[in-house]
Design a protein around this motif. Structure first.
Motif, mmCIF file in Angstrom:
data_model
loop_
_atom_site.group_PDB
_atom_site.id
_atom_site.type_symbol
_atom_site.label_atom_id
_atom_site.label_comp_id
_atom_site.label_asym_id
_atom_site.label_seq_id
_atom_site.Cartn_x
_atom_site.Cartn_y
_atom_site.Cartn_z
ATOM 1 N N UNK A 194 0.088 -2.625 -0.312
ATOM 2 C CA UNK A 194 1.213 -3.535 -0.079
ATOM 3 C C UNK A 194 0.725 -4.866 0.492
ATOM 4 N N UNK A 195 -0.234 -4.798 1.412
ATOM 5 C CA UNK A 195 -0.798 -6.028 1.989
ATOM 6 C C UNK A 195 -1.523 -6.837 0.920
ATOM 7 N N UNK A 196 -2.326 -6.147 0.105
ATOM 8 C CA UNK A 196 -3.063 -6.824 -0.965
ATOM 9 C C UNK A 196 -2.102 -7.471 -1.957
ATOM 10 N N UNK A 197 -1.042 -6.760 -2.324
ATOM 11 C CA UNK A 197 -0.048 -7.300 -3.252
ATOM 12 C C UNK A 197 0.648 -8.525 -2.666
ATOM 13 N N UNK A 234 2.503 -10.072 -11.330
ATOM 14 C CA UNK A 234 1.094 -10.278 -11.674
ATOM 15 C C UNK A 234 0.178 -9.745 -10.586
ATOM 16 N N UNK A 235 0.547 -10.006 -9.332
ATOM 17 C CA UNK A 235 -0.260 -9.523 -8.209
ATOM 18 C C UNK A 235 -0.289 -8.002 -8.161
ATOM 19 N N UNK A 236 0.858 -7.379 -8.381
ATOM 20 C CA UNK A 236 0.931 -5.913 -8.390
ATOM 21 C C UNK A 236 0.108 -5.347 -9.533
ATOM 22 N N UNK A 237 0.230 -5.954 -10.711
ATOM 23 C CA UNK A 237 -0.510 -5.489 -11.877
ATOM 24 C C UNK A 237 -2.015 -5.601 -11.659
ATOM 25 N N UNK A 238 -2.468 -6.699 -11.017
ATOM 26 C CA UNK A 238 -3.895 -6.881 -10.757
ATOM 27 C C UNK A 238 -4.380 -5.970 -9.635
ATOM 28 N N UNK A 239 -3.620 -5.893 -8.546
ATOM 29 C CA UNK A 239 -4.010 -5.053 -7.404
ATOM 30 C C UNK A 239 -4.015 -3.578 -7.775
#
Length: 609
Positions: A168-171, A198-203
């Motif tokens: 969650x922090x990374x996203x 996009x952030x969720x998909x990458x993380x």
């Protein structure tokens, strides 16, 4: 008076002030590091006038000067300099680079590191050397503060919750960075929902995209996605060993079962070495992959700048090994310039294959000590989990290749020769379960192919790997359990070993939770995307395929993703997150601890089937 006597006198003179000076130095270091990271984000995230750029760069120079002074002070206060240099050799190397860069900039007007990358043709790298140095220094400071801090050891949080929180922090960080104006070519900033997607998909190393990665994001945006993929992939394969290593965070014997969801039981108490092997192994695979892809790109596209080919190679090597599926090519490897680049396809497939095997399996197979023991004692064999992963993975790859060759022979493979069809079928069979790269147009595939593809995506890769799905070990145990019931065996056996009942229960629980989450997601998407289905642009099977791909963190799509409504995108985001951290992890994280399970009610017979 010799040097040792002088050193001793100095040490005695400064001894009383050592604790206080180093404590304040660490506090100031934290403030300077946080400030410099904020300045870096502001520096690279927005357009500035030359006057502002000069001021920001001057601030970064000041922070570099502080880091140099800090390192020198630590040397002075350390009473065993030789051991200090050996212990902090990498930090010392970076400090030396800072000093060289400072001298070069003030006397020659250029930075050595930036000049080096410009000379090899990596023009887009200008200014990014400071990011690497700043981030590394921040990590060093954080480690130092952790040693001194008394707050972190008091944190009591179980592994599943900690695992979910890290994602969650990374996203959240990724979303914030991708919303900065300089990350995209569009005017203004990326919308919050699209940045979060996009952030969720990458993380979560999925690969589903709502905008084209290659044309929509600038080099800076692509660089952020690259870092998110790397951290997301490392998080899943290193989390168990990292948590076990830092057991002071409240991880005790009562959490060993949770840790065993991430790593082999035998690895829980040897995590220090395992963590290092995971990080080094990841970097080795990715650097080797980068080198090979770079060589292929230089051979195939010699007119492209070396810097562009280098970043392309690094991006796709990281994306492939972490099973992320992101590509800087519009239309992915189905692009007309890469569709028939079969050697590149094979290299990418190999990286995906090893990334999906899991580090426990790779370490067990290729650990020098284990290999020597197996050569010396032929009767010794790899762990049962390793053999199950290997046999299941190879079986699925072969079956998937055959399925593609059969069902797409008159469709996607109509213009391919025999060898080309086999390579393409093999590539899709490997990437389809875990990564999401495509050399075919999935929107044109036959219905049987899509159905089989969903089954393979649902199974996924090995445990403790960068892949998603219910995992090959879970699938194998389910098959073995069914086989044992058919044969009327009391125990589940594999390779002359008995699988404990609690492992079987976990496998069935994982299956049920996964099916439930996917079913809920499909129903929710069928409601949110009624207009999309009614328009007849996409079919219901496209929606189902999208949900399975999201939950299994594969990233293959029939083209639905960019057409989803805001509610539909939110559903996919949640599916990717739950699929990445694992259904059981989410359940464990949200559930309360049971006081006791040390009881049993009377048996009762029920009809089954």
């Amino acid at each position: 008076m010799d040097i040792n006597q002088l050193r001793e006198k100095i040490n005695l003179f400064i001894y009383d002030s050592k604790t206080e000076v180093l404590r304040w130095l660490n506090i100031i270091s934290l403030l300077v590091s946080i400030s410099s990271v904020g300045v870096i984000i502001y520096y690279y995230g927005y357009k500035h006038s030359q006057e502002v750029l000069d001021s920001l760069f001057l601030f970064m120079q000041a922070t570099f000067a502080f880091y140099i002074i800090r390192y020198v002070v630590r040397i002075i206060y350390d009473f065993e300099p030789k051991k200090f240099f050996r212990r902090t050799w990498l930090e010392g190397l970076l400090i030396t680079m800072l000093i060289v860069d400072a001298i070069s900039y003030n006397f020659a007007g250029t930075l050595v590191i930036q000049q080096f990358f410009q000379n090899i043709g990596f023009q887009n790298f200008t200014g990014f050397s400071t990011i690497f140095l700043q981030v590394y220094i921040l990590i060093i400071v954080a480690i130092d503060l952790k040693k001194e801090s008394q707050i972190l050891p008091r944190i009591k949080i179980n592994p599943p919750k900690l695992f979910a929180i890290t994602f969650l922090i990374l996203m959240a960080i990724g979303t914030f960075l991708l919303m900065l104006p300089e990350m995209t070519v569009a005017e203004g900033s990326m919308s919050f929902l699209n940045a979060l997607f996009t952030s969720t998909s990458a993380s979560c190393v999925t690969g589903l995209i709502v905008v084209d990665t290659g044309s929509y994001f600038t080099f800076k945006g692509q660089f952020v996605i690259l870092i998110l993929m790397q951290l997301g992939g490392l998080n899943i394969v290193s989390f168990g060993s990292f948590t076990a290593l830092f057991s002071k965070f409240g991880v005790g014997m009562r959490h060993q079962d949770s840790l065993e969801d991430f790593i082999f039981k035998s690895s829980v108490f040897s995590s220090k070495g395992l963590l290092g092997k995971i990080i080094i192994g990841t970097l080795v695979f990715e650097l080797v992959g980068t080198s090979i892809i770079l060589w292929l790109m230089e051979s195939e596209f010699p007119d492209q700048a070396l810097g562009d080919n280098l970043f392309f190679s690094l991006f796709h090597s990281v994306s492939a090994f972490n099973n992320a599926g992101f590509s800087t090519i519009s239309d992915g490897f189905f692009n007309e310039f890469y569709r028939y680049f079969f050697i590149l396809h094979l290299v990418v497939a190999i990286l995906i294959f090893f990334g999906a095997l899991g580090f426990d399996t790779l370490i067990d197979l290729f650990n020098v000590k284990s290999m020597r023991e197996r050569l010396k004692y032929p009767w010794k064999r790899p762990k049962v989990g390793t053999m199950v992963n290997i046999y299941t993975t190879i079986t699925l790859v072969v079956l998937g290749t055959i399925a593609f060759l059969i069902f797409e022979k008159q469709n996607s493979f109509a213009n391919y020769g025999t060898v080309e069809s086999i390579i393409t079928g093999l590539f899709q069979s490997i990437t389809l379960r875990t990564a999401g790269f495509n050399t075919l147009d999935f929107s044109q595939m036959a219905i049987p192919t899509l159905l089989i593809a969903m089954i393979f995506m649902f199974i996924g890769g090995a445990s403790s790997s960068t892949a998603g799905g219910i995992k090959t070990s879970t699938f194998s145990i389910l098959i073995l359990s069914a086989y044992s019931v058919i044969r009327r065996k009391k125990h589940i056996e594999v390779f002359k070993r008995t699988i404990p009942q609690d492992i079987v229960f976990r496998a069935f629980s994982t299956l049920m939770f996964a099916l439930t989450i996917i079913l809920i997601g499909i129903i929710a998407l069928s409601i949110s995307e009624q207009e999309l289905i009614a328009s007849e642009q996409f079919r219901l099977i496209d929606i189902i395929f999208e949900e399975v791909s999201a939950f299994a963190t594969v990233g293959v799509s029939t083209g639905v993703t960019s057409h989803l409504s805001e509610l539909g995108k939110s559903i996919i985001i949640l599916s990717m997150f739950v699929g990445r951290v694992g259904t059981l992890t989410v359940v464990f994280a949200l559930s309360s601890s049971i006081v006791s399970t040390n009881y049993k009610y009377p048996d009762e017979h029920m009809l089954i089937g």
